[in-house]
Design a protein around this motif. Structure first.
Motif, short mmCIF file in Angstrom:
data_model
loop_
_atom_site.label_atom_id
_atom_site.label_comp_id
_atom_site.label_asym_id
_atom_site.label_seq_id
_atom_site.Cartn_x
_atom_site.Cartn_y
_atom_site.Cartn_z
N GLU A 1 4.03 61.49 99.23
CA GLU A 1 2.71 61.56 98.60
C GLU A 1 2.54 60.54 97.49
OE1 GLU A 1 3.58 65.74 100.14
OE2 GLU A 1 4.65 63.96 99.45
N VAL A 2 3.63 60.27 96.78
CA VAL A 2 3.56 59.34 95.65
C VAL A 2 3.85 57.91 96.09
CG1 VAL A 2 4.53 58.84 93.34
CG2 VAL A 2 4.15 61.19 94.05
N GLY A 3 4.48 57.75 97.27
CA GLY A 3 4.74 56.42 97.79
C GLY A 3 6.12 55.87 97.50
N VAL A 4 7.06 56.75 97.17
CA VAL A 4 8.43 56.32 96.90
C VAL A 4 9.16 56.09 98.22
CG1 VAL A 4 10.65 56.95 95.87
CG2 VAL A 4 8.52 57.52 94.69
N SER A 5 9.68 54.90 98.43
CA SER A 5 10.39 54.58 99.68
C SER A 5 11.77 55.22 99.71
CB SER A 5 10.52 53.06 99.82
OG SER A 5 9.26 52.45 99.93
N TYR A 6 12.13 55.75 100.87
CA TYR A 6 13.44 56.35 101.05
C TYR A 6 13.79 56.36 102.52
CZ TYR A 6 11.03 60.58 102.62
OH TYR A 6 10.24 61.48 103.31
N SER A 7 15.04 56.64 102.79
CA SER A 7 15.52 56.77 104.16
C SER A 7 16.46 57.96 104.22
CB SER A 7 16.26 55.49 104.59
OG SER A 7 17.46 55.35 103.84
N ARG A 8 17.04 58.16 105.37
CA ARG A 8 18.00 59.26 105.51
C ARG A 8 19.18 59.08 104.56
NH1 ARG A 8 21.03 60.91 111.18
NH2 ARG A 8 22.18 62.73 110.37
N GLY A 9 19.49 57.81 104.23
CA GLY A 9 20.62 57.52 103.35
C GLY A 9 20.31 57.64 101.88
N GLY A 10 19.03 57.84 101.52
CA GLY A 10 18.70 58.03 100.11
C GLY A 10 17.47 57.26 99.68
N ILE A 11 17.08 57.46 98.43
CA ILE A 11 15.93 56.76 97.84
C ILE A 11 16.30 55.30 97.65
CG2 ILE A 11 14.45 56.57 95.81
CD1 ILE A 11 14.72 59.59 95.47
N THR A 12 15.39 54.41 98.02
CA THR A 12 15.63 52.97 97.91
C THR A 12 15.39 52.50 96.48
OG1 THR A 12 14.85 52.70 100.19
CG2 THR A 12 14.99 50.70 98.83
N VAL A 13 16.37 51.82 95.90
CA VAL A 13 16.25 51.29 94.54
C VAL A 13 16.72 49.85 94.50
CG1 VAL A 13 16.53 53.54 93.41
CG2 VAL A 13 18.55 52.13 93.86
N ASP A 14 16.30 49.13 93.44
CA ASP A 14 16.79 47.77 93.25
C ASP A 14 17.98 47.80 92.29
OD1 ASP A 14 15.79 48.03 90.66
OD2 ASP A 14 14.06 46.74 91.00
N SER A 15 18.41 46.62 91.83
CA SER A 15 19.59 46.55 90.97
C SER A 15 19.37 47.19 89.61
CB SER A 15 20.02 45.08 90.78
OG SER A 15 18.97 44.33 90.19
N HIS A 16 18.10 47.46 89.25
CA HIS A 16 17.79 48.14 87.99
C HIS A 16 17.55 49.63 88.20
CE1 HIS A 16 16.95 43.92 86.92
NE2 HIS A 16 17.27 44.29 85.69
N PHE A 17 17.73 50.10 89.44
CA PHE A 17 17.52 51.50 89.84
C PHE A 17 16.04 51.88 89.87
CE2 PHE A 17 21.74 51.10 88.02
CZ PHE A 17 22.50 51.47 89.11
N ALA A 18 15.18 50.86 89.96
CA ALA A 18 13.74 51.09 90.11
C ALA A 18 13.42 51.34 91.58
CB ALA A 18 12.97 49.89 89.60
N THR A 19 12.53 52.30 91.84
CA THR A 19 12.09 52.59 93.19
C THR A 19 10.91 51.68 93.54
OG1 THR A 19 10.43 54.26 92.60
CG2 THR A 19 12.72 55.01 92.80
N SER A 20 10.30 51.95 94.69
CA SER A 20 9.15 51.16 95.12
C SER A 20 7.90 51.43 94.30
CB SER A 20 8.86 51.45 96.60
OG SER A 20 8.65 52.84 96.79
N VAL A 21 7.91 52.48 93.49
CA VAL A 21 6.77 52.82 92.63
C VAL A 21 7.10 52.45 91.19
CG1 VAL A 21 5.31 54.68 91.75
CG2 VAL A 21 6.05 54.69 94.15
N PRO A 22 6.35 51.55 90.57
CA PRO A 22 6.62 51.16 89.18
C PRO A 22 6.66 52.37 88.26
CG PRO A 22 4.99 49.70 90.16
CD PRO A 22 5.20 50.82 91.14
N GLY A 23 7.71 52.43 87.42
CA GLY A 23 7.84 53.54 86.48
C GLY A 23 8.68 54.68 86.99
N ILE A 24 9.01 54.68 88.28
CA ILE A 24 9.87 55.74 88.83
C ILE A 24 11.21 55.13 89.21
CG2 ILE A 24 10.18 57.46 90.63
CD1 ILE A 24 7.21 57.79 90.81
N TYR A 25 12.28 55.74 88.74
CA TYR A 25 13.64 55.27 88.98
C TYR A 25 14.43 56.38 89.67
CZ TYR A 25 12.43 51.61 85.63
OH TYR A 25 11.82 50.55 84.98
N ALA A 26 15.57 56.04 90.24
CA ALA A 26 16.43 57.05 90.87
C ALA A 26 17.89 56.65 90.71
CB ALA A 26 16.09 57.20 92.35
#
Length: 465
Positions: free
Chosen positions: A280-305
C-alpha cells in the motif's frame, strides 16, 4: 508530537537503533507488540545459550572421572532448568526497558503497520489505535521460523525451536529436520540431556556456509557423541504412530523412516513482513526481504529497513550494527557495514566460530591465498582443560599476507574469534599480528601459532616439508 524516527520492532536491530539515535540527539519512538529484545532474547540466542550451559555442565560431570572426581550420581531437574532460563531472559528484557527509558526513547506497545511514508499505525492488544508520525521510519520486524511443505506439521509433538525451548521434560528421542545452526545447536543440547537425537538434512552437509573442513571435523565429533546425522535426505511426511511420531523421507537410494517422541522442525527463518502494508505504501520487497540500498533506505524516501527483515546474514549482531548504521545515515553521518568481517558462532560441543572468507569463497572469487592450521591438541591450556578436539584455521592473502578468514573449531571458539574479527576488519597482516605477545598458557596462543604458520614462523608446529 512529531518525532525524528519511529522504529518498528524492539529486537536487537530496533532497540539498538533507538539508543544510537538517542545518542545523536534524535526524538525516537519504538513500536513493539511483544517483549523487548525480540526473537534473540526471548525465543532464540539467550534462552538457547541458557540450555547450552546446562548441557555443558552435564558434559563436564560425565568427564569428572578424568579429573579424579568421583560422583555418586546426579539427575536433571527440567523445572529448575526452565526457571533459570526464564530468570536470565527476564533480567535482560527488564534491562533493555530501563536503558530505553534512561535514553528517553518512547516505547509504544502494540502492532505497527505503515499508513504512509511518515506515519505508523499502532494497534494495542486491547484494540486501541494510535498514529505515530515521524520524519523517518525504520522497519526492524525481524523474522519467523520458516515452514516446509510437509504433511503432519500440525501433529502433537511436532514443534519449532520456540516450543523446544519450553519443554518441561527430556524426551527419549528427537528427530530434528534441518541441519543449520539452530538444528545443530538443539541436537547438542538435547543429546547432552540424554535424548537420542537424529538430524535430517536435505543438503549434502550440515551447516551450509561454514568452512567445509570445519564441518567435516565437527560432523565426525558429533557422531562420536552419539548424534545421528543423515544428509541428502528429503522429508516427505510426518505421521502419528503408536507411541510417537514417524518421519518419512526420501534417502539417497531408498525411502527411509525414523521414529521419535518429538520432531523439531528447524528449516531456517523467513522475513516477517506480514501486515506491514508494504504494498500500500509502495515499499519494494521480495520473498528474500525488503529491498534496501547501502544506506538501508527502501524504495520509499524516509523509510528504512534493517535486520532479518532485509534478509542476508540473519544474526542479532548484524541487525544491531545495521541499526546503528541506518540511524547514522539518517542523521547525516556515514554508517556502513563490512559484511566480510561479520563473526558467526555455533554453540556445539565443541564450539564453532568464523569470520571472513572460507576456502570455498576464496576459490570462487579467484583469490590467491595461504592456509595455516594449529591443533588444540598442541595447546597447553586446552590439554589441561581436557578439551583438545579442534583447530584454528587461518586464511591469508597470498600476496599481501593480510588475514582474510579465521575459522575455529574448539573450546571457547566464540570468544577467541574476536581477535580474528579485528584482524579481518583492520586488514592486519600475519607479521603485524605476530608482533603482539600472547599470554601463556592461554587458548589464544593457538590463534597466534596459526597466524605465525602463514610465514613458516610457528614455534610449536612441525616444519612443513
Amino acid at each position: 508530537m512529531e518525532r525524528d524516527i519511529v522504529i518498528m520492532g524492539g529486537g536487537p536491530g530496533g532497540y539498538v537503533a533507538a539508543i544510537r539515535a538517542a545518542h545523536l540527539g534524535a526524538k525516537v519512538a519504538l513500536v513493539e507488540e511483544d517483549k523487548l529484545g525480540g526473537t534473540c532474547l526471548n525465543r532464540g540466542c539467550i534462552p538457547t545459550k541458557s540450555l547450552y550451559k546446562n548441557a555443558q555442565v552435564l558434559n563436564t560431570l560425565k568427564k569428572a572421572g578424568e579429573f579424579g572426581i568421583r560422583l555418586q550420581g546426579y539427575d536433571l531437574d527440567m523445572k529448575k532448568v526452565q526457571d533459570r532460563k526464564k530468570e536470565a531472559v527476564s533480567r535482560l528484557c527488564s534491562g533493555i526497558g530501563q536503558l530505553l527509558k534512561g535514553f528517553g526513547v518512547e516505547v509504544l506497545p502494540g502492532r505497527g503497520s505503515l499508513m504512509d511514508k511518515s506515519t505508523v499505525s499502532v494497534v494495542t492488544s486491547s484494540g486501541n489505535r494510535e498514529c505515530a508520525k515521524a520524519k523517518n521510519i525504520i522497519i526492524a520486524t525481524g523474522s519467523i521460523p520458516a515452514q516446509i511443505p510437509v504433511p503432519g506439521l500440525d501433529l502433537p509433538g511436532v514443534m519449532t525451536s520456540t516450543e523446544a525451548l519450553e519443554l518441561d521434560h527430556v524426551p527419549k528421542s528427537m528427530v530434528i529436520i534441518g541441519g543449520g545452526v539452530v538444528g545443530i545447536e538443539f541436537a547438542g543440547i538435547y543429546q547432552s540431556f540424554g535424548t537420542e537425537v537424529t538430524v535430517v538434512e536435505f543438503l549434502p552437509r550440515i551447516l551450509p556456509g561454514v568452512d567445509d573442513e570445519i564441518v567435516k571435523r565437527l560432523t565426525m565429533l558429533l557422531k562420536r557423541k552419539g548424534i545421528k546425522i543423515e544428509t541428502g535426505v528429503k522429508v516427505k511426511e510426518i505421521r502419528r504412530e503408536s507411541g510417537g511420531l514417524q518421519v518419512l523421507a526420501e534417502g539417497k537410494n531408498a525411502e527411509v523412516a525414523w521414529n521419535a517422541e518429538i520432531v523439531l522442525v528447524s528449516a531456517g527463518r523467513s522475513v516477517n513482513t506480514a501486515g506491514l502494508h508494504l504494498d500500500e505504501v509502495g515499499v519494494s520487497y521480495s520473498r528474500g526481504g525488503i529491498t534496501v540500498d547501502s544506506h538501508f533506505a527502501t524504495s520509499v524516501p524516509g523509510i528504512y529497513a534493517i535486520g532479518d527483515v532485509i534478509g542476508g546474514q540473519m544474526l542479532a549482531h548484524v541487525a544491531s550494527d545495521e541499526g546503528k548504521a541506518a540511524v547514522e545515515n539518517i542523521l547525516g553521518l556515514s554508517g556502513h557495514i563490512n559484511y566480510d568481517a561479520v563473526p558467526s558462532c555455533v554453540f556445539t560441543f565443541p564450539e564453532v566460530a568464523a569470520v571472513g572468507l572460507t576456502e570455498e569463497a576464496a576459490k570462487s572469487r579467484g583469490i590467491s591465498y595461504l592456509v595455516s592450521k594449529f591443533m588444540f591438541a598442541a595447546n597447553g591450556k586446552a590439554l589441561t582443560m581436557g578439551e583438545t578436539d579442534g583447530l584454528v584455521k587461518v586464511l591469508a592473502d597470498g600476496n599481501t599476507k593480510k588475514i582474510m578468514g579465521v575459522h575455529i573449531l574448539g573450546p571457547h571458539a566464540s570468544d577467541l574469534i574476536h581477535e580474528g574479527v579485528l584482524a579481518v576488519e583492520q586488514g592486519l597482516t600475519a607479521e603485524e599480528i605476530g608482533r603482539a605477545i600472547h599470554a601463556h598458557p592461554t587458548l589464544a596462543e593457538s590463534f597466534l601459532e596459526a597466524v605465525l604458520g602463514i610465514e613458516g614462523k610457528a614455534i610449536h608446529m612441525m616444519p612443513q616439508k
